[in-house]
Design an enzyme around this catalytic site. Structure first.
Site, PDB file in Angstrom:
ATOM      1  N   HIS A 155       9.655   2.224  10.993  1.00 27.99           N
ATOM      2  CA  HIS A 155       8.579   1.415  11.299  1.00 27.99           C
ATOM      3  C   HIS A 155       8.619   1.367  13.007  1.00 27.99           C
ATOM      4  CE1 HIS A 155       7.996   0.003   7.459  1.00 27.99           C
ATOM      5  NE2 HIS A 155       9.311  -0.636   7.114  1.00 27.99           N
ATOM      6  N   LEU A 210       0.917  -1.174  -0.053  1.00 26.08           N
ATOM      7  CA  LEU A 210       0.275   0.016   0.000  1.00 26.08           C
ATOM      8  C   LEU A 210       1.031   1.164   0.099  1.00 26.08           C
ATOM      9  CD1 LEU A 210      -2.411  -1.403   2.871  1.00 26.08           C
ATOM     10  CD2 LEU A 210      -2.792  -1.351   0.354  1.00 26.08           C
ATOM     11  N   GLU A 255      -3.877  -4.579  14.317  1.00 26.09           N
ATOM     12  CA  GLU A 255      -3.272  -3.477  13.750  1.00 26.09           C
ATOM     13  C   GLU A 255      -3.678  -3.569  12.339  1.00 26.09           C
ATOM     14  OE1 GLU A 255       0.981  -2.519  16.284  1.00 26.09           O
ATOM     15  OE2 GLU A 255       1.082  -3.457  14.536  1.00 26.09           O
ATOM     16  N   ARG A 313      -0.615  -8.066  23.778  1.00 24.28           N
ATOM     17  CA  ARG A 313       0.013  -7.591  25.066  1.00 24.28           C
ATOM     18  C   ARG A 313      -0.512  -6.158  25.348  1.00 24.28           C
ATOM     19  NH1 ARG A 313       3.542  -4.129  22.398  1.00 24.28           N
ATOM     20  NH2 ARG A 313       4.341  -4.864  20.506  1.00 24.28           N
TER      21      ARG A 313
HETATM   22  P1  ADP Z   1       6.264  -5.663  12.067  1.00 26.83           P
HETATM   23  O1  ADP Z   1       5.690  -6.985  12.969  1.00 26.83           O
HETATM   24  O2  ADP Z   1       7.615  -6.047  12.027  1.00 26.83           O
HETATM   25  O3  ADP Z   1       6.144  -4.293  13.046  1.00 26.83           O
HETATM   26  P2  ADP Z   1       4.240  -4.997  10.260  1.00 26.83           P
HETATM   27  O4  ADP Z   1       3.585  -6.320   9.558  1.00 26.83           O
HETATM   28  O5  ADP Z   1       3.538  -4.583  11.539  1.00 26.83           O
HETATM   29  O6  ADP Z   1       5.678  -5.571  11.075  1.00 26.83           O
HETATM   30  O7  ADP Z   1       4.455  -3.874   9.555  1.00 26.83           O
HETATM   31  C1  ADP Z   1       5.316  -3.103  10.067  1.00 26.83           C
HETATM   32  C2  ADP Z   1       5.096  -1.677   9.185  1.00 26.83           C
HETATM   33  O8  ADP Z   1       5.605  -2.049   7.692  1.00 26.83           O
HETATM   34  C3  ADP Z   1       3.718  -1.157   9.041  1.00 26.83           C
HETATM   35  O9  ADP Z   1       3.390  -0.281  10.070  1.00 26.83           O
HETATM   36  C4  ADP Z   1       3.872  -0.473   7.519  1.00 26.83           C
HETATM   37  O10 ADP Z   1       4.770   0.739   8.062  1.00 26.83           O
HETATM   38  C5  ADP Z   1       4.727  -1.289   6.765  1.00 26.83           C
HETATM   39  N1  ADP Z   1       3.878  -2.242   6.026  1.00 26.83           N
HETATM   40  C6  ADP Z   1       3.556  -3.629   6.639  1.00 26.83           C
HETATM   41  N2  ADP Z   1       3.080  -4.208   5.409  1.00 26.83           N
HETATM   42  C7  ADP Z   1       2.767  -3.162   4.504  1.00 26.83           C
HETATM   43  C8  ADP Z   1       1.905  -3.209   3.319  1.00 26.83           C
HETATM   44  N3  ADP Z   1       1.273  -4.304   2.762  1.00 26.83           N
HETATM   45  N4  ADP Z   1       1.931  -2.082   2.579  1.00 26.83           N
HETATM   46  C9  ADP Z   1       2.755  -1.059   2.908  1.00 26.83           C
HETATM   47  N5  ADP Z   1       3.361  -0.913   4.090  1.00 26.83           N
HETATM   48  C10 ADP Z   1       3.407  -2.255   4.913  1.00 26.83           C
END
Ligand code: ADP
Length: 447
Positions: A235, A203, A275, A291
């Site tokens: 992030h 995205l 999330e 958590r």
């Molecule tokens: P982690 O567990 O490592 O924090 P996440 O899946 O929560 O990984 O993703 C962390 C961040 O990566 C998100 O907050 C976003 O900024 C980016 N991100 C993850 N998936 C996508 C996606 N499909 N498209 C765009 N950005 C993404």
């Protein structure tokens, strides 16, 4: 209700949990490393046990030492805070085997949500909207190309065992895909000991919006609204708000209802955060944290409900103190994470805080474990405090935040306070117009 809770954490969150225990009349035990002998939570607890040397793996992550500390002190429950062992299913299982309550969900629920492929599958099954992508792990390049062509470029390759924003690669074309797949797999293998990766639509300009949920373990689920955590660097969340400037009450109720129902169906117990990335009016599940989150106070500010009290109640079998229709959202709250870091380069800045003065007045909360004369050890993460500001609406909240930031004094070390003083005066921030890339672009432009 529990007689004595052991807090298996440090810093501001250890103090946060300790305060909740005191209010509920529960005795507290804290564990600490030799580096934290002078920490505030150690001073304020009823009992403390030194469990090892500074490195986390020898102290805050040492399950056997923590279980031994429970047995020596007679603690009947453990609150893990966030980070460290808070999402460690084995820890939850071991405590259960010792008849000590883990204040959190079951080991099985932690396990499911800790595996991102499994988590996504579960979310989909429960009716939560997910990012379009592969149904499970992808190993073959041919298969990766087929899926990417189906969902459309750009795509992101993510590690199933990933966390902390690591192990992700974006591919904008089919040519990129080959390299992205290979690097993501080898990085995931090296970092997490598991090279399973999956593919998702990337995205371009989403917001990060997360729902605070709670399960009572007896089939009831509620939501406490959302938090907008789009302001991130690498992030890592920097500034969080409740409610999100991007949602209206209708959208909130709809996604909240979906999440609460899913939690109920899962039979989940305790606090959780679902999330999402949010773009063009659509929600896309990315993960669930099983958590309490660093940013939980903004939810507490607008609902008036102490989420740690609720965690303790639920874990002790007393259920939630509120029903969904009793949870009301009042005004607006913003949290700034104050880190001992250079406000531009974000290099850690441990050392002695020579002077620490916190702001006060209506609508101000400071959660911190530090004080004037406190020496920040270099071994742990750099969060030294959180400033949480509440106002009747977002405009009042921002005015109050600006004033509170002016009052805040931390001398002797570098902190991220100057960054927040800049942000609070920015037009995009004032308008609530930002996505997950906004802060990185802003920082790059300021260099
Ligand atoms: P982690 O567990 O490592 O924090 P996440 O899946 O929560 O990984 O993703 C962390 C961040 O990566 C998100 O907050 C976003 O900024 C980016 N991100 C993850 N998936 C996508 C996606 N499909 N498209 C765009 N950005 C993404």
């Amino acid at each position: 209700m529990f007689q004595k809770i052991l807090i298996a954490n440090r810093g501001e969150i250890a103090l946060r949990v300790l305060r909740a225990c005191k209010e509920l009349g529960i005795k507290t035990v804290v564990v600490h490393s030799t580096a934290d002998a002078d920490a505030m939570h150690v001073r304020l607890a009823d009992e403390s046990v030194c469990i090892g040397p500074p490195p986390s793996r020898d102290s805050y992550l040492n399950i056997h030492q923590i279980v031994a500390a429970c047995e020596i002190t007679g603690a009947d429950a453990v609150h893990p805070g966030y980070g460290f062992l808070s999402e460690n299913a084995k820890f939850a299982d071991i405590l259960a085997a010792h008849n000590i309550t883990f204040i959190g969900p079951s080991g099985d629920h932690i396990r499911v949500m800790g595996d991102k492929i499994e988590a996504k599958r579960t979310a989909k099954r429960l009716g939560i909207p997910v990012v379009p992508g592969s149904d499970g792990a992808v190993t073959e390049e041919k298969e990766a190309k087929r899926i990417a062509a189906e969902i459309g470029y750009p795509v992101i390759i993510k590690a199933s065992a990933g966390g902390g924003g690591r192990g992700m690669k974006v591919a904008r074309t089919e040519d990129d895909l080959e390299i992205a797949l290979a690097t993501a797999r080898s990085e995931a293998g090296a970092a997490f000991g598991d090279d399973a990766v999956y593919i998702e639509k990337y995205l371009e300009k989403p917001r990060h919006i997360e729902l605070q949920v709670f399960g009572d373990g007896a089939g009831r689920g509620v939501h406490f609204g959302e938090r907008d955590c789009s302001l991130q660097r690498r992030h890592q969340k920097v500034w969080e708000e409740a409610n999100s400037p991007a949602l209206n009450a209708d959208q909130r109720a709809r996604i909240g209802d979906t999440c609460a129902k899913a939690i109920a169906e899962l039979g989940y117990s305790g606090a959780g955060t679902i999330e999402f990335l949010y773009e063009n009016g659509e929600f896309y599940f990315i993960e669930m944290n099983t958590r309490l989150q660093v940013e939980h106070p903004v939810t507490e500010a607008i609902t008036g409900i102490d989420l740690v009290h609720e965690q303790i109640r639920v874990a002790s079998g007393g259920g939630l103190s509120v029903k969904q229709d009793e949870i009301k959202f009042n005004g607006h709250a913003i949290e700034c994470r104050i880190n001992a870091e250079d406000p531009r380069t974000f290099t850690p800045s441990p050392g002695t805080i020579t002077h620490f003065h916190t702001p006060g007045g209506l609508g101000i909360r400071v959660d911190s474990g530090v004080y004037s004369g406190y020496k920040i050890p270099p071994y742990y993460d750099s969060l030294i405090g959180k400033l949480i500001v509440h106002g009747r609406n977002r405009v009042e909240c921002m005015m109050r935040l600006r004033r509170a930031l002016d009052e805040f004094v931390v001398d002797g070390i570098k902190t991220t306070l100057p960054l927040f003083r800049d942000l609070v005066g920015n037009h995009d921030i004032a308008d609530g117009e930002y996505d997950i890339h906004w802060l990185e672009k802003y920082l790059a432009a300021a260099d």
